[in-house]
Motif scaffolding. Structure first.
Motif, PDB file in Angstrom:
ATOM      1  N   LYS A 171       0.826  -1.206   0.000  1.00 13.63           N
ATOM      2  CA  LYS A 171       0.000   0.000   0.000  1.00 13.63           C
ATOM      3  C   LYS A 171       0.866   1.264   0.000  1.00 13.63           C
ATOM      4  CE  LYS A 171      -3.810  -2.436   2.195  1.00 13.63           C
ATOM      5  NZ  LYS A 171      -4.725  -2.558   3.339  1.00 13.63           N
ATOM      6  N   ILE A 172       1.964   1.222   0.755  1.00 13.73           N
ATOM      7  CA  ILE A 172       2.876   2.362   0.757  1.00 13.73           C
ATOM      8  C   ILE A 172       3.511   2.535  -0.620  1.00 13.73           C
ATOM      9  CG2 ILE A 172       5.008   3.287   1.751  1.00 13.73           C
ATOM     10  CD1 ILE A 172       4.244   1.883   4.375  1.00 13.73           C
ATOM     11  N   ALA A 173       3.822   1.412  -1.281  1.00 14.49           N
ATOM     12  CA  ALA A 173       4.397   1.474  -2.628  1.00 14.49           C
ATOM     13  C   ALA A 173       3.454   2.188  -3.588  1.00 14.49           C
ATOM     14  CB  ALA A 173       4.702   0.066  -3.133  1.00 14.49           C
ATOM     15  N   GLN A 174       2.165   1.901  -3.480  1.00 15.79           N
ATOM     16  CA  GLN A 174       1.194   2.586  -4.330  1.00 15.79           C
ATOM     17  C   GLN A 174       1.242   4.093  -4.118  1.00 15.79           C
ATOM     18  OE1 GLN A 174      -2.515   0.120  -3.485  1.00 15.79           O
ATOM     19  NE2 GLN A 174      -2.863   0.700  -5.608  1.00 15.79           N
ATOM     20  N   LEU A 175       1.257   4.510  -2.857  1.00 15.18           N
ATOM     21  CA  LEU A 175       1.279   5.942  -2.547  1.00 15.18           C
ATOM     22  C   LEU A 175       2.499   6.613  -3.151  1.00 15.18           C
ATOM     23  CD1 LEU A 175       0.304   5.763   1.243  1.00 15.18           C
ATOM     24  CD2 LEU A 175      -1.187   6.343  -0.671  1.00 15.18           C
ATOM     25  N   MET A 176       3.624   5.952  -3.041  1.00 13.61           N
ATOM     26  CA  MET A 176       4.863   6.521  -3.590  1.00 13.61           C
ATOM     27  C   MET A 176       4.788   6.633  -5.099  1.00 13.61           C
ATOM     28  SD  MET A 176       7.551   4.479  -1.109  1.00 13.61           S
ATOM     29  CE  MET A 176       9.019   5.243  -1.799  1.00 13.61           C
TER      30      MET A 176
END
Length: 426
Positions: A171-176
Motif C-alpha cells: 500500500k505504501i508502494a502505491q502511494l509513492m
C-alpha cells in the motif's frame, strides 16, 4: 456556493438537525468532529427524470451511471479513471461448501487502485474541486490513501496522506508511485486520523476522511446500486461486509434506502457486519447493548489492517445499518480471516486481502451460528485486492499447506515432486 438541486440538506446523526445543503459543513458544529452528517435528497424530484428504464439505456458502465443519485453538480468533471461497475460473480462451489442456497461475490478488488475506496475518493476529488480546494488530504490504513492518491494523480491534484507506519509495504508502494505527499505516522490509524484533522484545519486542505466527510458514504453506496441492478433488481437476503470505520456498511445501507425510496426495490437486505476479534468495537458495543457514541475506544490489533480501528468514526450510521435491516455483528479470529484468503481464491479465482476475505469468514460464522438458512441468497462484498498485502497471503497459504517447490531445471525433478493427486491423473 453552488449545490446540486436534488439535495435537500445535511442531517446530523446525533441531534437530527437538518443543515442547509449550501452550508459548506462536513460535520455538525454542535458536536465537533463527532457530528457526522448524512446527505438527504428530494426523491420525488429525482424520480421524475431518473427511472430504472432510463438507467437500462445508459451506456456509462461506471458508478457515474447513477449520477442523479449522487451529490455532485451536473457539470463537475469526472476523473478519467473508470470507477465502479465491478462484476458480480456467481460462486456455486463456495455456496455449496459453506452450506447456503446461493452466493455471489461483488468483486471490488478490480477497481483502478484495487479497492472499493476508489468509489469514495473519486467523489471526494469532485467535491474538492467544487469547493475550490487545491489540496486534498486523508488518513487511512492504506486503501483509502491509495485510492485518493491514484485519483488525484489522474487529475494532477495535490494530496497529502497520513497512514500508520505499520501499513503494508504494497500500500505504501502505491502511494509513492502515485506521487502523493506521504506521512508515515508512528502510531495507530486513530492517531493518523486526528493528525489529519488538525492538518486540514491548520492548512485549509479539503478533508476526505472516512467517517468525517459525509460524501464518502455517498460514493460507497454505489456498490449497493450495482448489486441490485446486476441481480436484475432481485434483492439478496443478506450482504456480508467487513467493517473497520463503518463507512462501507453505512454506505451500502444508504444505497439500498435510496432505491427503496425511489420504489426500485421492495426490501433492504440484512446487512451483516464482520469484524476481526482484534478490532471488534462494533461487536462489543452490540453485545453490551451500548451507545456507540459513548462506548470507549478499544485497542485494535489485527492482521486485517484495512479494518483496524479502535474507534470507528462512522459508528452511528454503521450501527443503524445493522439494526435497521435486522442484520448482525459477527466476530472472527484472525486465523479464520487468513484461512478465507486461499479458500476464496481457490474456489472463485478472486484474490482478496485479509480485510476483504473477512466477509467470507463472517459468512461461515453466520452459518455455524444458525443466523442464515441453507436457502439463503447472499452476497459477499470483496473490498480489496490480495496484492495489497502479499505477506499476509503467503502466511495464510503456508498455514493451509500450500507451498512453492524449488527444483533444478530437470524434467525428472518435476515428476518426483508432483502432488499425489496430479500423479494419479497423468
Amino acid at each position: 456556493m453552488q449545490i446540486p438541486q436534488h439535495i435537500t440538506g445535511l442531517r446530523c446523526t446525533i441531534c437530527n438537525t437538518l443543515h442547509a445543503p449550501d452550508s459548506g459543513l462536513l460535520v455538525c458544529p454542535d458536536h465537533d468532529n463527532e457530528g457526522i452528517l448524512e446527505v438527504e435528497y428530494d426523491y420525488q424530484q429525482i424520480g421524475t427524470t431518473f427511472t430504472r428504464e432510463h438507467l437500462a439505456k445508459s451506456g456509462d458502465f461506471s458508478q457515474w451511471r447513477y449520477r442523479p443519485l449522487l451529490p455532485v453538480l451536473p457539470d463537475t468533471p469526472v476523473p478519467p479513471l473508470t470507477v465502479g461497475w465491478t462484476p458480480l460473480v456467481p460462486a456455486p462451489l463456495l455456496a455449496e461448501s459453506v452450506g447456503i442456497g446461493s452466493l455471489t461475490i461483488k468483486d471490488d478488488s478490480r477497481q483502478p487502485t484495487g479497492s472499493l475506496k476508489d468509489r469514495a475518493s473519486a467523489l471526494a476529488v469532485m467535491k474538492a474541486k467544487e469547493a475550490g480546494a487545491r489540496v486534498i488530504t486523508t488518513a487511512s490504513t492504506g486503501n483509502a490513501a491509495a485510492a485518493l492518491a491514484g485519483i488525484c494523480a489522474s487529475v494532477q491534484m495535490e494530496c497529502v496522506i497520513f497512514v500508520p507506519a505499520s501499513a503494508p509495504e504494497g500500500k505504501i508502494a502505491q502511494l509513492m508511485a502515485y506521487g502523493a505527499t506521504i506521512f508515515l505516522v508512528q502510531g495507530t490509524y486513530d492517531d493518523a486520523f486526528e493528525l489529519c484533522l488538525q492538518a486540514s484545519s491548520k492548512f485549509g486542505w479539503y478533508n476526505r476522511n472516512t467517517g468525517y466527510n459525509p460524501y464518502m458514504a455517498e460514493g460507497k453506496k454505489t456498490a449497493a446500486f450495482e448489486i441490485c441492478e446486476q441481480l436484475d433488481w432481485r434483492v439478496p437476503d443478506s450482504v456480508f461486509v467487513s467493517v473497520g470505520d463503518g463507512c462501507i456498511i453505512s454506505g451500502l445501507h444508504k444505497g439500498f434506502k435510496d432505491l427503496l425510496e425511489l420504489g426500485w426495490i421492495e426490501k433492504i437486505p440484512r446487512l451483516m457486519g464482520v469484524q476481526s476479534a482484534g478490532s471488534d468495537f462494533m461487536w462489543q458495543a452490540s453485545e453490551k447493548n451500548a451507545d456507540v457514541l459513548t462506548f470507549p475506544a478499544i485497542s485494535a490489533n489485527t492482521v486485517a489492517d484495512s479494518i483496524s480501528a479502535g474507534l470507528p468514526r462512522d459508528r452511528i450510521k454503521a450501527a443503524r445499518a445493522v439494526s435497521e435491516t435486522g442484520g448482525a455483528w459477527l466476530r472472527v479470529a484472525d486465523e479464520n480471516i487468513l484461512a478465507a484468503i486461499p479458500a476464496l481464491a481457490s474456489s472463485t479465482g478472486i484474490f482478496a486481502e485479509p480485510a476483504a476475505a473477512a466477509s467470507l469468514a463472517g459468512l461461515k460464522e453466520a452459518v455455524n451460528a444458525g443466523l442464515i438458512t441453507n436457502k439463503e441468497n447472499s452476497v459477499l462484498l470483496v473490498t480489496g485486492n490480495g496484492l495489497k498485502d502479499p505477506g499476509a497471503t503467503i502466511k495464510a497459504c503456508s498455514v493451509a499447506g500450500s507451498k512453492a517447490c524449488t527444483i533444478a531445471p530437470d524434467i525428472d525433478e518435476v515428476g518426483k515432486n508432483l502432488p499425489a493427486d496430479l500423479k494419479n491423473n497423468c
